[in-house]
Design an enzyme around this catalytic site. Structure first.
Site, PDB file in Angstrom:
ATOM      1  N   ALA A   1       0.829  -1.212   0.000  1.00  0.00           N
ATOM      2  CA  ALA A   1       0.000   0.000   0.000  1.00  0.00           C
ATOM      3  C   ALA A   1       0.867   1.267   0.000  1.00  0.00           C
ATOM      4  CB  ALA A   1      -0.930  -0.017   1.205  1.00  0.00           C
ATOM      5  N   HIS A   2       0.213   2.393  -0.066  1.00  0.00           N
ATOM      6  CA  HIS A   2       0.923   3.670  -0.194  1.00  0.00           C
ATOM      7  C   HIS A   2       1.817   3.969   1.013  1.00  0.00           C
ATOM      8  CE1 HIS A   2      -3.036   5.891   1.187  1.00  0.00           C
ATOM      9  NE2 HIS A   2      -2.744   4.887   1.962  1.00  0.00           N
ATOM     10  N   ASN A   3       2.985   4.502   0.701  1.00  0.00           N
ATOM     11  CA  ASN A   3       3.934   4.979   1.716  1.00  0.00           C
ATOM     12  C   ASN A   3       4.569   3.880   2.549  1.00  0.00           C
ATOM     13  OD1 ASN A   3       1.707   7.473   1.586  1.00  0.00           O
ATOM     14  ND2 ASN A   3       3.865   7.999   1.407  1.00  0.00           N
TER      15      ASN A   3
END
Lengths: 350, 350, 350
Positions: A241-243
């Site tokens: 997922a993001h980051n």
């Protein structure tokens, strides 16, 4: 099919730092397991369980440690680590065609792409404006590389991979078919029953020597980038997922999902179908067993697990009923302990 | 890369219904976290934990609630809900290129496609007979849209997405790369040891404002359609089986699977790696925590979970052994309770 | 949309070995559930729960067993197994276009491909050197077929599928969009903190009548091939690792992962989101329930499960705390039993 190379045993020994016992001019044309190897094939012995197969193998030569030289029926190549030697030798027999520099006429490459002349761009690939493709890189058929991307030298972007805009890959990476890098992270703000999209303004940064499996997805960051460290290996259908930040040398097996903003340390090994929830920190060197859910940060390296183990359905069902009463059961046991102790005290009093 | 816009603080305040404290003519060119923001960037303060970062931020301006105005070192934009304001502002800085109406010469578009002149069809996209592409819609490179599909106005079908025949998307949807809508549901009838395929005659209907993540699959219905309600958000690698119905506003995180004919109510939130078995009904407003298996219908909204929690592998292993004996343990405790009670009665009798 | 066929009831009865009760010249143009069927549509009654719907259906005709003939309001087709009959009839109403032999001018087909003249190669498909495409086979738009592959007669490779080099599909297979066959197995040898890639020299062999779902990945073997038996059905987003062998007729539901070198017997049914770890052997006829982890071989066929069942989050949380103390709890119960027994013995002694 490409003509299969034949390779001298001495050349193999040189590659793996080993010593030939037998004819160093002998040749092999392929690799096989001890059991299925025929004359003309090389094998390896890395697991003591297979000693009977070693003794009866038809392999022309076997990669072995010193202590098993006597058990090899034909030639041997003596090495410290036969499994590692096997890995190195496997690369000599790779089925991939050597790179054919140039751009297939059906590919759609933007004018502003910086394309190294030794790179290969396959049929019907698409490369967006401002992207850079390094020396010896391979862009497979139907791969789509967005704008402002980087593909490092000798990296392979296999057929049908999609890189959204602003995704960078280091050198010597392999991204397998169906992988998608840089799609939007899953970010929405609630607004009285509706979800308002948070545009994902970061990118994806992938280090050197990273392998990314088929169907794996790595989302772009919300504000900062999603970062995959050097030497990370992601199996098929992994979701990042993001980051998320993944430390160098970490390996993650198939169908595992890592939720947003989690930081995984270096040299972790995470088995398949596991989940790691968001905003956690996982210590370097942590091992997670298959289908485990990590919902708190891990500060001490070691092996961690969750789940119940498998059982025949009937007895499992009865135990699940009890699991749902476990807190109550525990309280009943505590009460029993008190009663017994009380009885005992009263007994002593009598 | 597209030139980054710079935006006046007053324009931002107007967009989010906020009030500028500081120079309304000040400009920002991007969004960043409190910690990483530099001068010229906007940030937001939505989580009390980050108060120290708020006080020391270099951001040119920060979106904050009234009570934190005093802690902002530079300009502030006062809003009721800084996280929601951040979401709205993020859309001003989106990296996506503005739509370029028209059809790339390499795209293969059937004659009978009804294509709005303001829609963009990218390189090497394929659109089948009888499909309709609405105003402002975007069809990415290598996207494949089958026959008799609809893509609503301002919807985005990203690179490499596949819509089978007879799939409809409402307005303002985003479908990310690798997603497949309308593949056959998994339906077979057993016939003395063989499986006979049940052709999947339904389609897929997706409402307005739906986002579908990378690698997500939504199967077509067996007889009726599979239906995704307005405002539904599906993360990456979600699997939606045939004839599932998902209510408006429900959000499902990565790698969750929903089996056939299940109906999920409105405004549910389902965390990642969860499973919902077939033919269930899930009440509106239900929350499922990560990696939970739902195998019965849920009639009362609330939060539901399954699993054991994570432990060091050694102690986990011992507990798993005990889990498999849990029904027996429970019976032993019941027997102990009877014995104690009996002893107690006998004790009293003495 | 293709014109919907209309079919005489007698022709349907002939196909399914049934007997018409009513007008055999009556015609139907489609299939529907009992509840949604209108005049002109055929339905089926396979689940006793739906008896009220049978009695009130508007379907022109219903597939039923002998004992329910009296409950059918209009025409009936009497069959032994209505669900199986429904499956067979569904194939008469398939929405797929009939094959259009030939190669779309935008496809990129290597000179050495052996392409049956009755096969269809769609827009922008790519087929590599030395591959063979059988009679009546369909290669969808954007499908990528590597070198030295085989696609058997009447098999369908849907839009966007990727077959790496040296992958063979038998006859009458369907491979859905987003599936990737033949990507590298996940194999690395550790070398003082780094991973050395083990080139995956095997291929993938898929039998006849196999269906492979959207987004499913099947890796090529390390040395030998990965083998999928005849009649195997894999749902969406299934992950099959290198050197797995799956026996004929086994069906695996969505999002299940099978790790390397595991052998699954014939006619197994494995529910969704399950995991099977590597190097195991699973007996023919085994059934695994949803989201179960199989970490040991199974020698006795039967149903197996793992997991805790779903609970409201609050009580689940308390039980999870106790699960982590389960071994200790079990020891406390054993101690109580000893104490009680001791007390009892001492009591008797007194």
């Amino acid at each position: 099919m490409a003509a299969t190379p034949t390779i001298r045993l001495q050349d193999i020994a040189d590659r793996v730092g080993g010593k030939v016992h037998g004819d160093p001019q002998g040749r092999v044309h392929g690799l096989a397991t001890l059991q299925s190897a025929g004359p003309g094939q090389l094998s390896f012995f890395a697991n003591g369980r297979y000693l009977p197969q070693l003794r009866s193998t038809n392999a022309a030569a076997v990669l072995v440690r010193t202590e098993h030289l006597d058990s090899v029926p034909q030639a041997a190549i003596e090495v410290d680590d036969p499994y590692l030697a096997y890995a190195r030798v496997s690369q000599l027999f790779d089925w991939r065609q050597p790179s054919r520099p140039g751009v297939h006429p059906s590919a759609v490459v933007a004018d502003t792409v910086q394309l190294d002349p030794t790179a290969e761009v396959s049929a019907l690939a698409v490369i967006g404006a401002g992207s850079q493709i390094g020396a010896g890189a391979f862009v497979g058929p139907h791969a789509v590389i967005g704008a402002d991307c980087q593909v490092g030298e000798n990296s392979r972007v296999e057929a049908g991979v999609v890189l959204y805009d602003n995704v960078s890959l280091g050198a010597r990476c392999i991204v397998h078919s169906g992988a998608v890098l840089g799609a939007d992270g899953f970010g929405f703000a609630p607004d009285s029953g509706n979800w308002v999209k948070i545009c994902q303004l970061g990118g994806v940064r992938v280090g050197n020597d990273v392998e990314i499996g088929a169907g794996t997805t790595i989302d772009r960051g919300a504000l900062d980038d999603t970062c995959i460290g050097d030497g990370v290996k992601l199996d098929n259908q992994v979701q990042i997922a993001h980051n998320v930040q993944i430390g160098a040398g970490t390996a993650i097996a198939g169908c595992t999902a890592v939720a947003g903003s989690t930081k995984i340390g270096e040299r972790c090994t995470i088995a398949g179908l596991s989940g790691i929830t968001g905003h956690l920190t996982i210590a370097a060197g942590t091992h997670i067993t298959a289908m485990s859910l990590v919902s708190k940060s891990i500060s001490q390296p070691g092996a961690y697990s969750s789940g119940t183990g498998l059982q025949p359905h009937g007895s499992w069902k009865r135990n699940v009923v009890r699991f749902k009463q476990l807190d109550e059961l525990s309280r009943r046991v505590a009460k029993l302990e008190q009663t017994i102790e009380l009885n005992s005290i009263e007994g002593h009093k009598e």
